[in-house]
Design a protein around this motif. Sequence first.
Motif, PDB file in Angstrom:
ATOM      1  N   ARG A  68       0.876  -1.174   0.000  1.00 13.42           N
ATOM      2  CA  ARG A  68       0.000   0.000   0.000  1.00 13.42           C
ATOM      3  C   ARG A  68       0.908   1.216   0.000  1.00 13.42           C
ATOM      4  NH1 ARG A  68      -3.500   3.481  -1.299  1.00 13.42           N
ATOM      5  NH2 ARG A  68      -5.178   4.104   0.103  1.00 13.42           N
ATOM      6  N   ALA A  69       0.824   2.001  -1.108  1.00  8.53           N
ATOM      7  CA  ALA A  69       1.745   3.128  -1.299  1.00  8.53           C
ATOM      8  C   ALA A  69       3.172   2.596  -1.203  1.00  8.53           C
ATOM      9  CB  ALA A  69       1.459   4.238  -0.290  1.00  8.53           C
ATOM     10  N   LYS A  70       3.968   3.091  -0.242  1.00  9.66           N
ATOM     11  CA  LYS A  70       5.357   2.644  -0.111  1.00  9.66           C
ATOM     12  C   LYS A  70       5.546   1.684   1.067  1.00  9.66           C
ATOM     13  CE  LYS A  70       6.940   7.028  -2.051  1.00  9.66           C
ATOM     14  NZ  LYS A  70       7.792   8.224  -1.867  1.00  9.66           N
ATOM     15  N   TYR A  71       4.450   1.131   1.555  1.00 10.23           N
ATOM     16  CA  TYR A  71       4.506   0.185   2.665  1.00 10.23           C
ATOM     17  C   TYR A  71       4.369  -1.244   2.158  1.00 10.23           C
ATOM     18  CZ  TYR A  71       3.738   4.017   5.994  1.00 10.23           C
ATOM     19  OH  TYR A  71       3.851   5.165   6.736  1.00 10.23           O
ATOM     20  N   LEU A 108       3.514  -3.743  13.874  1.00 10.19           N
ATOM     21  CA  LEU A 108       2.524  -4.802  13.792  1.00 10.19           C
ATOM     22  C   LEU A 108       1.143  -4.188  13.901  1.00 10.19           C
ATOM     23  CD1 LEU A 108       4.172  -7.500  16.086  1.00 10.19           C
ATOM     24  CD2 LEU A 108       3.776  -7.721  13.633  1.00 10.19           C
ATOM     25  N   ALA A 109       0.198  -4.709  13.139  1.00  6.27           N
ATOM     26  CA  ALA A 109      -1.171  -4.197  13.168  1.00  6.27           C
ATOM     27  C   ALA A 109      -2.127  -5.318  12.809  1.00  6.27           C
ATOM     28  CB  ALA A 109      -1.337  -3.035  12.199  1.00  6.27           C
ATOM     29  N   GLU A 110      -3.394  -5.152  13.192  1.00 13.97           N
ATOM     30  CA  GLU A 110      -4.435  -6.097  12.821  1.00 13.97           C
ATOM     31  C   GLU A 110      -4.865  -5.831  11.376  1.00 13.97           C
ATOM     32  OE1 GLU A 110      -5.514  -8.657  14.657  1.00 13.97           O
ATOM     33  OE2 GLU A 110      -4.063  -8.094  16.212  1.00 13.97           O
ATOM     34  N   LEU A 111      -5.029  -6.904  10.600  1.00 19.33           N
ATOM     35  CA  LEU A 111      -5.446  -6.745   9.211  1.00 19.33           C
ATOM     36  C   LEU A 111      -6.856  -6.164   9.107  1.00 19.33           C
ATOM     37  CD1 LEU A 111      -4.057 -10.007   7.618  1.00 19.33           C
ATOM     38  CD2 LEU A 111      -3.534  -7.692   6.878  1.00 19.33           C
ATOM     39  N   THR A 112      -7.722  -6.554  10.024  1.00 20.06           N
ATOM     40  CA  THR A 112      -9.080  -6.020  10.022  1.00 20.06           C
ATOM     41  C   THR A 112      -9.045  -4.527  10.333  1.00 20.06           C
ATOM     42  OG1 THR A 112      -9.954  -8.139  10.778  1.00 20.06           O
ATOM     43  CG2 THR A 112     -11.375  -6.210  11.031  1.00 20.06           C
ATOM     44  N   GLY A 113      -9.607  -3.735   9.451  1.00 24.29           N
ATOM     45  CA  GLY A 113      -9.616  -2.301   9.673  1.00 24.29           C
ATOM     46  C   GLY A 113      -8.304  -1.615   9.371  1.00 24.29           C
ATOM     47  N   LEU A 114      -7.478  -2.270   8.554  1.00 26.15           N
ATOM     48  CA  LEU A 114      -6.171  -1.688   8.255  1.00 26.15           C
ATOM     49  C   LEU A 114      -6.304  -0.341   7.535  1.00 26.15           C
ATOM     50  CD1 LEU A 114      -3.242  -2.555   8.766  1.00 26.15           C
ATOM     51  CD2 LEU A 114      -3.179  -3.475   6.457  1.00 26.15           C
ATOM     52  N   ASP A 115      -7.380  -0.155   6.782  1.00 20.21           N
ATOM     53  CA  ASP A 115      -7.573   1.114   6.076  1.00 20.21           C
ATOM     54  C   ASP A 115      -7.708   2.294   7.031  1.00 20.21           C
ATOM     55  OD1 ASP A 115      -7.416  -0.091   3.634  1.00 20.21           O
ATOM     56  OD2 ASP A 115      -9.574  -0.204   3.304  1.00 20.21           O
ATOM     57  N   SER A 116      -8.107   2.023   8.272  1.00 19.07           N
ATOM     58  CA  SER A 116      -8.240   3.097   9.253  1.00 19.07           C
ATOM     59  C   SER A 116      -6.997   3.272  10.117  1.00 19.07           C
ATOM     60  CB  SER A 116      -9.454   2.834  10.156  1.00 19.07           C
ATOM     61  OG  SER A 116      -9.291   1.622  10.888  1.00 19.07           O
ATOM     62  N   HIS A 117      -5.961   2.475   9.828  1.00 23.49           N
ATOM     63  CA  HIS A 117      -4.697   2.606  10.567  1.00 23.49           C
ATOM     64  C   HIS A 117      -4.099   3.986  10.297  1.00 23.49           C
ATOM     65  CE1 HIS A 117      -0.467   1.945  11.633  1.00 23.49           C
ATOM     66  NE2 HIS A 117      -0.876   0.925  12.364  1.00 23.49           N
ATOM     67  N   PHE A 156      -1.271   4.939   9.459  1.00 21.00           N
ATOM     68  CA  PHE A 156      -0.402   4.975   8.280  1.00 21.00           C
ATOM     69  C   PHE A 156      -1.200   5.147   6.991  1.00 21.00           C
ATOM     70  CE2 PHE A 156       3.041   2.064  10.366  1.00 21.00           C
ATOM     71  CZ  PHE A 156       3.442   3.131  11.165  1.00 21.00           C
ATOM     72  N   PHE A 157      -2.451   4.667   6.970  1.00 27.31           N
ATOM     73  CA  PHE A 157      -3.175   4.535   5.708  1.00 27.31           C
ATOM     74  C   PHE A 157      -4.472   5.337   5.590  1.00 27.31           C
ATOM     75  CE2 PHE A 157      -1.243   0.245   6.613  1.00 27.31           C
ATOM     76  CZ  PHE A 157      -0.159   0.396   5.768  1.00 27.31           C
ATOM     77  N   ARG A 158      -5.024   5.804   6.681  1.00 23.91           N
ATOM     78  CA  ARG A 158      -6.398   6.301   6.641  1.00 23.91           C
ATOM     79  C   ARG A 158      -6.590   7.555   5.805  1.00 23.91           C
ATOM     80  NH1 ARG A 158      -6.501   7.419  13.102  1.00 23.91           N
ATOM     81  NH2 ARG A 158      -5.122   9.254  13.186  1.00 23.91           N
ATOM     82  N   THR A 159      -5.538   8.333   5.576  1.00 19.17           N
ATOM     83  CA  THR A 159      -5.701   9.550   4.764  1.00 19.17           C
ATOM     84  C   THR A 159      -5.171   9.384   3.343  1.00 19.17           C
ATOM     85  OG1 THR A 159      -3.576  10.477   5.495  1.00 19.17           O
ATOM     86  CG2 THR A 159      -5.538  11.004   6.819  1.00 19.17           C
TER      87      THR A 159
END
Length: 303
Positions: free
Chosen positions: A56-59, A140-149, A151-154
């Motif tokens: 996702r992007a550069k991640y 480390l992060a949960e895959l569920t709801g990763l779009d709201s993390h 790093f990624f939400r904006t």
Amino acid sequence: MPELPEVETVRRGLAPAMEGALIRRAELRRPDLRFPLPPDFAERVEGRRIVSLKRRAKYLIIALEDGQAILAHLGMSGSFRVEEAQPAGAAEEEGQTPGLFYIPRGKDARHDHVVLHLERDGQMAQVVYNDPRRFGFMDLAELTGLDSHPFFRTMGEEPTGNGLSPAYLAARFKGKAQPVKAALLDQRVIAGLGNIYVCEALWRAGIQPALASGQLVRADGRPGAKLVALNTAIHQVIAEAIEAGGSSLRDHIRTDGTLGYFQHRFSVYDREGQHCPRPGCGGTVARMVQGGRSTFFCPVCQR
């Protein structure tokens, strides 16, 4: 900093070795990179199987079977390499570096900070993260709801997907006086698009980088012809760079140790004072500074 095509090249290089593999051991040779590693990082990933490797992007997003993911960013000088287990007495194999490149592969083991010891089908391998400047990081992060993390939400649309369209850009640019170069670098508009490929796409579309982004949109809100051309140029330049293995300016390397070679295809980036390669143009590539970054363009054919 590695741009999106470089990170996508790394993802494709790592996937055959990582997807489906079991993380037998996570070796952390220091407690931090750019930021501290999670204190229980090793315990949370050891014994888990890697389901998929995404970007996702550069991640890089290393999805694990228990629903969590390792999030990795290469920073300025981070790189991964895959070391396959060699039979006893066999000579260690080195990746080859075709062509001529600015800086060769870094080999200093002092900068090997994270090592994932993997097993798949009874075969062992190591994925090593090397980072001399330590501007990269892992979390480390949960895959569920990763779009709201955080790093990624904006983040905006990916430049490799169908979501990036002339209509999407028109909606984001309408009525804005912001220079189109700055608008394209806004990660809230396009995720992962960096300076090199913005310069190249604007040249292909024949657009002056300082032009107000709103001027590419018609009065009725529809994309103008140049905005349609710009959308096509972004998709093309990113696809070509991924195919070529990225730009590999300065420290970036692919996972097999070789460097990409898209820099040999640059039309304007880092070509100040050279002839514009557009047939019949006759202009000379110029450089200006926008937002603290160098912009390379042709003042004759980019209007």
